[in-house]
Design a protein around this motif. Structure first.
Motif: not given
Length: 269
Positions: A163-167, A154-159, A258-264
């Motif tokens: 975001i968690a990894a980025g933050l 699912s997109g929500p879980l992946a996102g 980069a990870l946070t932006a990709t997650g969003l």
């Protein structure tokens, strides 16, 4: 907890380096190198034919993820993968440990503590692998991960994972653990323990700091596919660069952005 008797931060490292002849260097790196190569070979075999993973067939059956065979297979898969990915990134620390121990070896001590240090590091990541296997089993049981592709469905879980990894890259815990991974001498001077058991404990503790540094990056495999060859190699290379290249902390924060932006983007896309 002090450095070996007769070794100071400057002189000890220099003396150790002088005694690392090619023959001794081969002995030093023999155990960790063989384990890393064997792990990469077996990991490649699993990626090429996932049916060789114990319990793989049972993973395809609803409600079977928490039975012994699938759990054992997932743990083996993660443990082999973590050994393959993380042992190469620990090479600078293993080399620094060997240099610190050089005077003891000159007085007749063997190489066993170097192997024990490496073993403690692998055991720490094996503990992480057990948690990762249980998490994958739970997400698959809840139909949030595909048992076939082994990635979030699912997109929500992946996102959220992205975001968690980025933050996490910006947290004090991440930066503190990264600093210890980037400064082997500081870790060794503050964490030193004598003997084989001491070496095992030091390797274990270094592994814990390394997990504190990298666990969120490993969670990215839930997004890209746990057995995705390209991402396994990419994360391995990134961790090595984060630990060794100049400006590693800034590099870490750029990756976080980069990870946070990709997650969003995944969440709103």
């Amino acid at each position: 907890m002090t450095a070996p008797q007769g070794i100071t931060p400057g002189a000890g490292m220099g003396a150790g380096a002088a005694r690392l002849t090619p023959a001794r260097l081969a002995i030093l790196l023999g155990g960790p190198t063989v384990l890393a190569l064997a792990s990469w070979i077996y990991l490649g075999m699993m990626i090429g034919d996932m049916s060789i993973i114990p319990g793989m067939k049972a993973m395809m059956m609803p409600g079977m993820m928490f039975t012994p065979a699938p759990l054992a297979g997932l743990f083996l898969m993660w443990a082999v993968m973590m050994a393959a990915m993380m042992l190469p990134t620990a090479a600078p620390m293993i080399m620094a440990y060997a240099r610190m121990q050089a005077l003891d070896r000159a007085r007749g001590a063997g190489w066993q503590p170097v192997w024990m240090f490496s073993g403690g590091y692998v055991v720490a990541w094996a503990s992480f692998s057990l948690i990762a296997a249980l998490l994958q089993a739970g997400l698959t049981h809840l139909a949030l991960m595909s048992p076939m592709t082994m990635k979030a469905g699912s997109g929500p879980l992946a996102g959220t994972i992205l975001i968690a990894a980025g933050l996490y890259q910006f947290t004090p815990l991440k930066q503190a653990c990264l600093s210890l991974c980037r400064t082997p001498l500081h870790f060794l001077m503050t964490e030193w323990r004598d003997g084989n058991l001491g070496a095992l404990t030091m390797g274990w503790r270094h592994g814990l700091f390394c997990i504190g540094c990298c666990w969120a990056l490993m969670a990215l495999l839930f997004v890209t596919g746990v057995m995705n060859t390209a991402w396994i190699l990419a994360i391995t290379l990134y961790v090595l660069m984060e630990k060794t290249v100049p400006g590693g902390k800034a590099f870490s924060r750029l990756a976080g952005l980069a990870l946070t932006a990709t997650g969003l983007w995944v969440l709103v896309g």
